[in-house]
Write an enzyme that holds these catalytic residues in place. Structure first.
Site, short mmCIF file in Angstrom:
data_model
loop_
_atom_site.label_atom_id
_atom_site.label_comp_id
_atom_site.label_asym_id
_atom_site.label_seq_id
_atom_site.Cartn_x
_atom_site.Cartn_y
_atom_site.Cartn_z
N ARG A 37 0.82 -1.22 0.00
CA ARG A 37 0.00 0.00 0.00
C ARG A 37 0.85 1.27 0.00
NH1 ARG A 37 -2.12 -3.44 -1.35
NH2 ARG A 37 -3.65 -4.75 -0.36
N SER B 43 -10.36 -1.28 4.26
CA SER B 43 -9.56 -1.54 5.47
C SER B 43 -9.02 -0.22 6.03
CB SER B 43 -8.38 -2.45 5.14
OG SER B 43 -8.85 -3.70 4.75
N GLU C 170 -4.25 2.66 7.02
CA GLU C 170 -4.15 2.57 5.56
C GLU C 170 -4.89 3.75 4.94
OE1 GLU C 170 -4.90 -1.31 3.84
OE2 GLU C 170 -5.83 -0.38 2.08
C1 LIG Z 1 -15.55 -1.13 0.09
C2 LIG Z 1 -14.09 -0.83 -0.09
C3 LIG Z 1 -13.22 -1.87 -0.32
C4 LIG Z 1 -11.86 -1.62 -0.50
N1 LIG Z 1 -11.02 -2.68 -0.74
C5 LIG Z 1 -9.72 -2.45 -0.98
C6 LIG Z 1 -8.83 -3.54 -1.28
O1 LIG Z 1 -9.22 -4.68 -1.34
N2 LIG Z 1 -7.53 -3.25 -1.51
C7 LIG Z 1 -7.06 -1.99 -1.46
O2 LIG Z 1 -5.87 -1.79 -1.70
N3 LIG Z 1 -7.87 -0.94 -1.17
C8 LIG Z 1 -9.17 -1.14 -0.93
N4 LIG Z 1 -10.00 -0.09 -0.64
C9 LIG Z 1 -9.43 1.26 -0.48
C10 LIG Z 1 -9.41 2.08 -1.77
O3 LIG Z 1 -10.45 1.69 -2.65
C11 LIG Z 1 -8.07 1.96 -2.49
O4 LIG Z 1 -7.02 2.44 -1.68
C12 LIG Z 1 -8.08 2.74 -3.81
O5 LIG Z 1 -6.90 2.47 -4.52
C13 LIG Z 1 -8.19 4.25 -3.60
O6 LIG Z 1 -8.47 4.80 -4.85
P1 LIG Z 1 -9.25 6.19 -4.97
O7 LIG Z 1 -9.28 6.55 -6.39
O8 LIG Z 1 -10.54 6.12 -4.27
O9 LIG Z 1 -8.24 7.14 -4.21
P2 LIG Z 1 -8.60 8.33 -3.19
O10 LIG Z 1 -9.22 7.78 -1.97
O11 LIG Z 1 -9.32 9.39 -3.91
O12 LIG Z 1 -7.13 8.81 -2.83
C14 LIG Z 1 -6.27 8.00 -2.06
C15 LIG Z 1 -4.89 8.64 -2.07
O13 LIG Z 1 -4.37 8.63 -3.40
C16 LIG Z 1 -4.11 9.97 -3.83
N5 LIG Z 1 -4.47 10.05 -5.25
C17 LIG Z 1 -5.68 9.81 -5.80
N6 LIG Z 1 -5.61 9.97 -7.13
C18 LIG Z 1 -4.34 10.35 -7.41
C19 LIG Z 1 -3.66 10.69 -8.59
N7 LIG Z 1 -4.25 10.70 -9.80
N8 LIG Z 1 -2.35 11.05 -8.51
C20 LIG Z 1 -1.72 11.05 -7.31
N9 LIG Z 1 -2.31 10.74 -6.16
C21 LIG Z 1 -3.62 10.38 -6.20
C22 LIG Z 1 -4.98 10.85 -2.98
O14 LIG Z 1 -4.50 12.17 -2.90
C23 LIG Z 1 -4.93 10.10 -1.64
O15 LIG Z 1 -3.73 10.38 -0.97
C24 LIG Z 1 -11.37 -0.30 -0.44
C25 LIG Z 1 -12.26 0.75 -0.21
C26 LIG Z 1 -13.61 0.50 -0.04
C27 LIG Z 1 -14.55 1.65 0.18
#
Ligand SMILES: Cc1cc2nc3c(=O)[nH]c(=O)nc-3n(C[C@H](O)[C@H](O)[C@H](O)COP(=O)(O)OP(=O)(O)OC[C@H]3O[C@@H](n4cnc5c(N)ncnc54)[C@H](O)[C@@H]3O)c2cc1C
Length: 312
Positions: free
Chosen positions: A180, A229, A299
Site C-alpha cells: 500500500r 480496510s 491505511e
Molecule cells: C468497500 C471498499 C473496499 C476496498 N477494498 C480495498 C482492497 O481490497 N484493496 C485496497 O488496496 N484498497 C481497498 N480499498 C481502499 C481504496 O479503494 C483503495 O485504496 C483505492 O486504490 C483508492 O483509490 P481512490 O481513487 O478512491 O483514491 P482516493 O481515496 O481518492 O485517494 C487515495 C490517495 O491517493 C491519492 N491520489 C488519488 N488519485 C491520485 C492521482 N491521480 N495522482 C496522485 N495521487 C492520487 C490521494 O491524494 C490520496 O492520498 C477499499 C475501499 C472500499 C470503500
C-alpha cells in the site's frame, strides 16, 4: 483557510483562468466525494475537462496553494473543517487504449471498469480491480491490491504531472512499491498508467472476478459508507483479528461504528463526522497497543489541515 491567498489579485486572476478549464467549485463539501461520506468543504474544487486542461491548471496554480489529487475518495478521511486548498478530481480523464497485451489507462477511470474492459479483451492480471472501488490514479498512489494481486504486479509505467506543470514518465521500477505504498514525486499527480497483462479466456477471467466479488460481499459491510480496510495488516497478523480481540467489534462513537461484520472496517451509520471516525481509529490503536504492543498503522489517508502539513 488562508485568507491572504484568496484575497490577492494574483490568486483571483488564477481562479478566473482555471474556471475556464473545467468544472470549478468553491467550498465544495467533500462528504459528497468520499465513500465514507464525511469531510468538510474544499476551498476550491476543480475537475479538468481533459489532460491538457489538467496540465494548464497545474501551470497556473500558485506554488503556495496546496493541491489534493482526488480519485474516488475511497481511501480518504478528510477532516470536518475541510481542505484549505485545491482538490483536483480527474474523473473526466478516463480513456483506455489497448495495444497487444498492454493497456494504457488515464488516471480518472474506475479500476472496476478497467478490469471489465480487460476481461472483454481476454487479458488477465487485473481481476482484483473489479472489486476495489477506486480510480486508476488512486490505485497507483496506494498500490491497491487484494486476492494476492496488486497494482505493482502488472504496472509498467506511469505519467505524472509535476507541480511545475511538466509531465514525466516514470518506469514502475523507480516507484519502489511496497505494501500500500508508492514513491511518487512530491506533489505530483498521476495522469495515466500502463499495464502489461497476459491472455486468458474472457469467461474464466469474468468467473474469477465474480468469485472475488461474492467473497467480498460475504465478509465486508459494503452496504454502508466505509473506506475499506482502515489499518494496514501488521507483519504476520491481521488488523481485524487484533481489533476484534480488544472487544471493539461493534463499538461506536457518534455516528461511526467498528463494523460487526469486519473489525478492520469503520462504517458511517448515517450522521458520522470525521472526528467520530478519527476517535474510533485512535481508540483501536490505543487498545491494540496496550494489549499487544503492536502499533496499527492507518491505511486510510488522513487529510489534515494546513497547520499539520496536509497529507500524511
Ligand atoms: C468497500 C471498499 C473496499 C476496498 N477494498 C480495498 C482492497 O481490497 N484493496 C485496497 O488496496 N484498497 C481497498 N480499498 C481502499 C481504496 O479503494 C483503495 O485504496 C483505492 O486504490 C483508492 O483509490 P481512490 O481513487 O478512491 O483514491 P482516493 O481515496 O481518492 O485517494 C487515495 C490517495 O491517493 C491519492 N491520489 C488519488 N488519485 C491520485 C492521482 N491521480 N495522482 C496522485 N495521487 C492520487 C490521494 O491524494 C490520496 O492520498 C477499499 C475501499 C472500499 C470503500
Amino acid at each position: 483557510m488562508n485568507s491572504s491567498i484568496a484575497s490577492t489579485a494574483m490568486t483571483q486572476e488564477w481562479l478566473q483562468q482555471i474556471s475556464l478549464l473545467g468544472t470549478f467549485l468553491e467550498h465544495e463539501p467533500m462528504a459528497r466525494h468520499t465513500t465514507l461520506a464525511v469531510g468538510g468543504a474544499a476551498r476550491w474544487f476543480f475537475r479538468p475537462t481533459d489532460r491538457t486542461a489538467a496540465i494548464e491548471a497545474m501551470r497556473l496554480c500558485p506554488s503556495d496553494v496546496r493541491i489534493l489529487p482526488l480519485g474516488r475518495g475511497s481511501n480518504m478521511l478528510i477532516q470536518d473543517t475541510g481542505y484549505d486548498g485545491l482538490v483536483i478530481d480527474l474523473s473526466d480523464l478516463n480513456s483506455t487504449e489497448f495495444n497487444g497485451f498492454t493497456v494504457r489507462a488515464e488516471a480518472g477511470g474506475r479500476m472496476s471498469r478497467l478490469a471489465r474492459q480487460c476481461a472483454d479483451h481476454g487479458l488477465s492480471g487485473c481481476e482484483f480491480m473489479a472489486t476495489v472501488p477506486g480510480d486508476i490514479g488512486g490505485g497507483v498512489a496506494m498500490n491497491a491490491g487484494c486476492f494476492a494481486q496488486q497494482v505493482s504486479d502488472s504496472l509498467i509505467e506511469i505519467e505524472v504531472l509535476l507541480p511545475n506543470g511538466d509531465v514525466q514518465s516514470i518506469k514502475a521500477e523507480a516507484l519502489h512499491f511496497s505494501y500500500r505504498h508508492t514513491d511518487l514525486p512530491a506533489g505530483s499527480i498521476v495522469l495515466s498508467a500502463s499495464f502489461t497483462l497476459h491472455p486468458d479466456s474472457p469467461e474464466q477471467i469474468r468467473e474469477r472476478m465474480r468469485s472475488m466479488r461474492s467473497r467480498r460481499s460475504a465478509t465486508q459491510p459494503l452496504a454502508q459508507p466505509n473506506c475499506g480496510s482502515v489499518f494496514k495488516n501488521p507483519d504476520g497478523d491481521h488488523a481485524a483479528r487484533l481489533i476484534e480481540a480488544t472487544g471493539l467489534k461493534g463499538f461506536s462513537i457518534g455516528g461511526a461504528r467498528i463494523s460487526e461484520k469486519h473489525a478492520n472496517f469503520i462504517v458511517n451509520e448515517g450522521d458520522a463526522s470525521s472526528a467520530d471516525i478519527l476517535a474510533l481509529i485512535e481508540r483501536a490503536q490505543l487498545l491494540v497497543k496496550e494489549q499487544t504492543g503492536i502499533e496499527l498503522e492507518p491505511e486510510v489517508r488522513m487529510i489534515r489541515d494546513s497547520e499539520t502539513g496536509g497529507q500524511i
